[in-house]
Write a protein that holds these residues in place. Structure first.
Motif, short mmCIF file in Angstrom:
data_model
loop_
_atom_site.label_atom_id
_atom_site.label_comp_id
_atom_site.label_asym_id
_atom_site.label_seq_id
_atom_site.Cartn_x
_atom_site.Cartn_y
_atom_site.Cartn_z
N GLY A 96 -26.50 28.04 -24.19
CA GLY A 96 -26.11 26.72 -24.65
C GLY A 96 -27.31 25.80 -24.70
O GLY A 96 -28.29 25.99 -23.95
N PRO A 97 -27.30 24.79 -25.56
CA PRO A 97 -28.45 23.90 -25.71
C PRO A 97 -28.73 23.11 -24.44
O PRO A 97 -27.89 22.38 -23.93
CB PRO A 97 -28.04 22.96 -26.86
CG PRO A 97 -26.55 23.09 -26.97
CD PRO A 97 -26.20 24.45 -26.49
N GLY A 98 -29.93 23.30 -23.90
CA GLY A 98 -30.32 22.61 -22.69
C GLY A 98 -29.90 23.29 -21.41
O GLY A 98 -30.13 22.75 -20.32
N CYS A 99 -29.32 24.49 -21.49
CA CYS A 99 -28.85 25.14 -20.26
C CYS A 99 -30.01 25.51 -19.34
O CYS A 99 -29.91 25.36 -18.11
CB CYS A 99 -28.00 26.37 -20.59
SG CYS A 99 -28.89 27.73 -21.39
N PHE A 100 -31.12 25.98 -19.91
CA PHE A 100 -32.28 26.36 -19.11
C PHE A 100 -33.19 25.17 -18.86
O PHE A 100 -33.76 25.02 -17.78
CB PHE A 100 -33.04 27.48 -19.83
CG PHE A 100 -34.27 27.97 -19.12
CD1 PHE A 100 -34.18 28.59 -17.89
CD2 PHE A 100 -35.52 27.80 -19.69
CE1 PHE A 100 -35.31 29.04 -17.22
CE2 PHE A 100 -36.67 28.25 -19.03
CZ PHE A 100 -36.56 28.87 -17.80
N ASP A 101 -33.30 24.31 -19.86
CA ASP A 101 -34.17 23.13 -19.77
C ASP A 101 -33.34 21.87 -19.99
O ASP A 101 -33.30 21.35 -21.09
CB ASP A 101 -35.29 23.24 -20.81
CG ASP A 101 -36.32 22.14 -20.68
OD1 ASP A 101 -36.33 21.44 -19.66
OD2 ASP A 101 -37.13 21.97 -21.62
N MET A 102 -32.66 21.30 -18.91
CA MET A 102 -32.65 21.90 -17.59
C MET A 102 -31.35 21.59 -16.85
O MET A 102 -31.34 21.23 -15.68
CB MET A 102 -33.87 21.43 -16.79
CG MET A 102 -33.94 19.90 -16.61
SD MET A 102 -35.02 19.36 -15.23
CE MET A 102 -34.06 19.89 -13.83
N LYS A 103 -30.24 21.73 -17.57
CA LYS A 103 -28.98 21.28 -16.98
C LYS A 103 -28.46 22.20 -15.88
O LYS A 103 -27.78 21.73 -14.96
CB LYS A 103 -27.95 21.05 -18.08
CG LYS A 103 -28.33 19.85 -18.94
CD LYS A 103 -27.32 19.48 -19.99
CE LYS A 103 -27.76 18.22 -20.73
NZ LYS A 103 -26.80 17.83 -21.79
N THR A 104 -28.81 23.48 -15.92
CA THR A 104 -28.48 24.33 -14.77
C THR A 104 -29.23 23.85 -13.55
O THR A 104 -28.69 23.82 -12.43
CB THR A 104 -28.82 25.80 -15.05
OG1 THR A 104 -28.14 26.23 -16.24
CG2 THR A 104 -28.41 26.68 -13.89
N GLY A 105 -30.47 23.43 -13.72
CA GLY A 105 -31.26 22.89 -12.61
C GLY A 105 -30.63 21.66 -12.00
O GLY A 105 -30.72 21.44 -10.79
N LEU A 106 -29.97 20.83 -12.82
CA LEU A 106 -29.29 19.66 -12.28
C LEU A 106 -28.13 20.08 -11.39
O LEU A 106 -27.95 19.54 -10.29
CB LEU A 106 -28.78 18.77 -13.41
CG LEU A 106 -29.84 18.16 -14.34
CD1 LEU A 106 -29.17 17.25 -15.36
CD2 LEU A 106 -30.89 17.41 -13.55
N ALA A 107 -27.33 21.03 -11.87
CA ALA A 107 -26.22 21.53 -11.05
C ALA A 107 -26.75 22.09 -9.74
O ALA A 107 -26.18 21.83 -8.66
CB ALA A 107 -25.44 22.59 -11.82
#
Length: 374
Positions: A96-107
């Motif tokens: 998904g767009p932004g999953c690696f950079d970096m919304k998984t990191g936010l979770a």
């Protein structure tokens, strides 16, 4: 700590598109991130709007802030990208767009910080633009902290980013004199030729042995095909591993002189981000590796990378900084952006344990360096 909740939180944020240049989209995303963060941290964030961009800050516990977790919720993906790149989990891969950079990191940051006293979580909304509005906020929070942990995606193989190159950006304008290219070209001063001389001189400022790259990029000169061009300009991207190299290149750029008689040059720009040098991350890297060993996790590799992040700013004000603590995956900014689901939980546990250890025994390097440029 529950993997299904980490994945659900990530999906919720990924499915709210947040291209950096769209202020309304960033504001909507901030509300989603605030909701997810409040659910995990138990308190609502401060909403800090700077130049129309929404940033979020959580201060956790009753004591002073000692550990800073840094992330961003804006992405490079345009509105509508979810239609062609939906958020999916297939097997062990989340996309998904932004999953690696970096919304998984936010979770991961929210789950790692939950219940810890003395932690600040800062989530900004303009990192992909170079943090123009949030830089001062990041530096302010870093000065209050004994360590900064950046939840950007990991380097290949899950490596932590123990070094990041500093960035300088310039524009080199050249000015000559227009003339008819067919009737009297000798009366002109050709800005295209002067631009070529300057671009070659700039390119020679790099030093591969020291990891310094000085790269002329976008260029333009002239307006019509039958006119000696009077003006031209090109951009320059500089990446350096040390402050000494950043200073050397800056001095050389400002010393550029015209080659053609009658031409002039004008250089604008300068250092944009300081380097994250190894000394700023060494203590934190040793701690992470010791913690991983205790947790029975694989040895954590480290990498020096050319790209910049907000970790450059936290290190630049003298705060020990370790980057790349977020998701393991790849494809940042690309069609194959993805996260390895089976590595989310152990990485989050590693970060949580590091935060707890830092709160119990702070790093000894705080205040060891300072980058004073505006």
């Amino acid at each position: 700590m529950d993997l299904s909740e980490l994945v659900a939180d990530t999906r919720e944020m990924v499915e709210c598109e947040s291209p950096s240049a769209d202020l309304d989209a960033v504001a909507r995303s901030a509300e989603v991130v605030a909701r997810v963060g409040e659910r995990r941290l138990g308190v609502a964030p401060e909403r800090i709007v700077l130049e129309g961009r929404t940033h979020l800050r959580w201060r956790l516990g009753t004591g002073p802030s000692r550990v800073l977790l840094v992330g961003h919720h804006d992405t490079v993906w345009a509105m509508g990208s979810l239609a062609s790149h939906p958020c999916t989990v297939e097997g062990d891969v989340l996309r998904g767009p932004g999953c690696f950079d970096m919304k998984t990191g936010l979770a991961m940051a929210f789950h790692a910080a939950a219940g810890q006293d003395g932690v600040t979580v800062l989530v900004t909304g303009d990192e992909e633009l170079g943090s123009p509005s949030s830089r001062g906020l990041i530096e302010q929070e870093a000065r209050l902290a004994e360590a900064a942990l950046v939840l950007e995606g990991a380097a290949p193989g899950g490596a932590l980013k123990s070094e990041r190159k500093g960035v300088s950006l310039y524009d080199v304008a050249v000015h000559g004199r227009a003339a008819h290219a067919g009737l009297e070209p000798e009366r002109g001063v050709n800005a295209t030729l002067e631009l070529a001389h300057q671009a070659l001189a700039v390119a020679l400022l790099g030093d591969t042995g020291l990891g310094t790259t000085v790269t002329p990029t976008a260029a333009r000169a002239g307006l019509t095909t039958n006119t000696i061009p009077a003006d031209g300009v090109f951009a320059v991207d500089v990446r350096v591993r040390s402050l000494a190299e950043q200073d050397r290149v800056d001095a050389a750029m400002r010393s550029l002189a015209p080659v053609l008689d009658g031409a002039t040059t004008h250089v604008t720009g300068g250092p944009n981000r300081p380097p994250l040098e190894h000394a700023a991350s060494a203590d934190l890297l040793e701690r992470v590796r010791a913690i991983a060993k205790r947790l029975g996790q694989p040895v954590v590799p480290a990498a020096a990378v050319g790209g910049a992040s907000d970790g450059n700013f936290t290190a630049g004000v003298g705060t020990p900084t370790l980057d790349g603590l977020g998701a393991i995956g790849g494809g940042a900014h690309a069609d194959d952006e993805h996260v390895l689901v089976d590595r989310i939980l152990d990485r989050t546990q590693l970060v949580r344990s590091l935060v707890a250890e830092l709160l119990a025994a702070p790093t000894t390097l705080a205040g060891s360096a300072h980058w004073s440029r505006p």
